[in-house]
Design a protein around this motif. Structure first.
Motif, PDB file in Angstrom:
ATOM      1  N   SER A   1       0.857  -1.189   0.000  1.00 20.29           N
ATOM      2  CA  SER A   1       0.000   0.000   0.000  1.00 20.29           C
ATOM      3  C   SER A   1       0.893   1.238   0.000  1.00 20.29           C
ATOM      4  CB  SER A   1      -0.892   0.008   1.243  1.00 20.29           C
ATOM      5  OG  SER A   1      -1.650   1.206   1.315  1.00 20.29           O
ATOM      6  N   PRO A   2       1.009   1.941  -1.122  1.00 15.51           N
ATOM      7  CA  PRO A   2       1.934   3.079  -1.172  1.00 15.51           C
ATOM      8  C   PRO A   2       1.494   4.225  -0.275  1.00 15.51           C
ATOM      9  CG  PRO A   2       0.620   2.977  -3.179  1.00 15.51           C
ATOM     10  CD  PRO A   2       0.308   1.736  -2.405  1.00 15.51           C
ATOM     11  N   THR A   3       2.436   4.726   0.500  1.00 16.81           N
ATOM     12  CA  THR A   3       2.239   5.912   1.333  1.00 16.81           C
ATOM     13  C   THR A   3       3.284   6.926   0.898  1.00 16.81           C
ATOM     14  OG1 THR A   3       1.540   4.520   3.176  1.00 16.81           O
ATOM     15  CG2 THR A   3       2.167   6.776   3.692  1.00 16.81           C
ATOM     16  N   ALA A   4       2.849   8.081   0.427  1.00 18.48           N
ATOM     17  CA  ALA A   4       3.801   8.999  -0.195  1.00 18.48           C
ATOM     18  C   ALA A   4       3.453  10.453   0.085  1.00 18.48           C
ATOM     19  CB  ALA A   4       3.834   8.767  -1.710  1.00 18.48           C
ATOM     20  N   VAL A   5       4.442  11.308  -0.075  1.00 18.96           N
ATOM     21  CA  VAL A   5       4.221  12.755  -0.104  1.00 18.96           C
ATOM     22  C   VAL A   5       3.623  13.104  -1.464  1.00 18.96           C
ATOM     23  CG1 VAL A   5       5.354  15.013  -0.129  1.00 18.96           C
ATOM     24  CG2 VAL A   5       6.096  13.250   1.496  1.00 18.96           C
ATOM     25  N   VAL A   6       2.546  13.883  -1.448  1.00 17.58           N
ATOM     26  CA  VAL A   6       1.908  14.347  -2.685  1.00 17.58           C
ATOM     27  C   VAL A   6       2.108  15.859  -2.767  1.00 17.58           C
ATOM     28  CG1 VAL A   6      -0.251  14.528  -3.988  1.00 17.58           C
ATOM     29  CG2 VAL A   6       0.216  12.473  -2.629  1.00 17.58           C
ATOM     30  N   ARG A   7       2.696  16.300  -3.878  1.00 19.17           N
ATOM     31  CA  ARG A   7       3.049  17.714  -4.037  1.00 19.17           C
ATOM     32  C   ARG A   7       2.112  18.415  -5.019  1.00 19.17           C
ATOM     33  NH1 ARG A   7       7.687  18.374  -1.328  1.00 19.17           N
ATOM     34  NH2 ARG A   7       8.928  16.476  -0.924  1.00 19.17           N
TER      35      ARG A   7
END
Length: 392
Positions: free
Chosen positions: A218-224
């Protein structure tokens, strides 16, 4: 073990049986390898979406399933018990759809919801930032108003600049439910607005996924958001009222986390019980020793209590009654239960439980994050405590 379900209609029973069948056939064979490879199972979400499971608690006229939360949450539990990446993903998608469904105009619902609920699209919820997790009202991502005729449409709109952190489905979502500041810096909760932003918007991008101790698929990422143009018609609810939208969404979202936690805990309990039946020491199954049987009894009691607590909160929600504090209780108790039960399952399995050959260690690692997401359990205690004092 088979869980006794109380379902309101025959249709709900069929729906839950469908979820159970999909979980066993589509999720169980892939979960372990999926987590090892950290490959996001986008095709699985399309499968459950086409089966009608991605829009269960929303109205049928917009493409949803028209099911009460009591039913939807039990579907989340079934999926999470086989693969938390999918169960949690369903909960996050439902959370991302909530603002449009509950606070959008009729025109916005008719335009957006069929695509959001139809099974092909997947959503993400963009509230947290690197410096504003529990203190969500301190967010700094900014949506500056653009004059009519100069913005992305004739009615004007907004330009969004900032970054959101810890976003589940960051980089793989088809749309983002965004909370950004439209008021002056320091305006607090009253200066936040909610927006629906498609993933295709120019200037929207995600960093590589975080490296986590669990939920690797499950990808967990910073969204810019780098000067992202958002039309005026993409704002959900009144300007400056977004924090109210966010809190209402989280009340419902916490029930999804609670249901997912019960799914994880039930899976760990089932694994421990089966091992206690089969593993023999000193000439008999280890489950016959009081030290093990009492441990299993406590685990089973905690899982059953957590399930009843989230279902009770769901029934309050379905009846249109206040449920926010009960949702906080359900999230707190269910996720703490998942952590205890998965830890005890590893103990029952002994050395085998500590290896990656069996799913016990994976369930234990996954349970930990459920005590953190969508409001840490310390925040849940704060919510519950404040409500008790307010009543007094």
């Amino acid at each position: 073990m088979a869980v006794e379900r109380r379902l309101p209609t025959p249709e709900a029973a069929e729906l839950l049986e469908l979820a159970r069948e999909l979980a066993e056939k589509e999720l169980r064979p892939r979960a372990a390898e999926g987590e090892r490879s950290a490959a996001f199972p986008r095709d699985v979400f399309r499968t459950i979406g086409r089966a009608g499971l991605l829009g269960l608690p929303y109205p049928e006229r917009y493409g949803g399933g028209g099911q009460p939360y009591e039913v939807y949450l039990q579907v989340v539990e079934e999926l999470a018990g086989e693969w938390l990446t999918v169960g949690l993903g369903l909960s996050v998608h439902t959370l991302a759809c909530f603002p449009v469904a509950e606070f959008g105009t009729e025109e916005q619902r008719a335009e957006l919801l069929p695509g959001m609920l139809g099974g092909e699209s997947l959503g993400a919820y963009c509230l947290s930032e690197a410096h504003s997790g529990s203190d969500a009202a301190a967010l700094s991502t900014r949506a500056e108003a653009v004059a009519p005729g100069a913005g992305p449409d004739a009615a004007g709109g907004y330009r969004v600049r900032g970054a959101k952190s810890w976003i589940t489905h960051g980089g793989v979502a088809d749309f983002y439910t965004l909370f950004a500041r439209t008021g002056e810096p320091g305006s607090g909760a009253g200066g936040i607005s909610c927006f629906h932003v498609p993933a295709s918007a120019a200037g929207l991008a995600a960093d590589p996924p975080e490296h986590k101790m669990g939920l690797n698929a499950s990808p967990t990422a910073v969204v810019r958001f780098d000067d992202v143009a958002v039309p005026a018609g993409a704002r959900i609810g009144a300007e400056g009222r977004g924090f109210t939208v966010a809190l209402a969404a989280l009340d419902s979202g916490r029930l999804g986390i609670a249901a997912g936690a019960v799914g994880v805990a039930q899976a760990a309990l089932d694994l421990a019980v089966e091992h206690a039946r089969q593993r023999r020491q000193f000439g008999r199954p280890i489950g016959e020793f009081q030290g093990v049987s009492f441990l299993l009894a406590d685990m089973a009691t905690q899982v059953a209590a957590a399930r009843e607590l989230y279902l009770a909160a769901a029934r309050l929600r379905d009846a249109g009654r206040p449920f926010g504090t009960r949702a906080a209780m359900a999230k707190l108790f269910a996720t703490d239960t998942a952590m205890r039960v998965t830890t005890d399952a590893v103990q029952v399995l002994g050395g085998s439980g500590y290896t990656a050959d069996l799913p016990a260690e994976r369930l234990m690692r996954e349970a930990k994050v459920l005590q953190i997401v969508e409001g840490t359990n310390q925040i849940q205690r704060l919510v519950i405590g404040r409500d008790l004092l307010r009543q007094g």
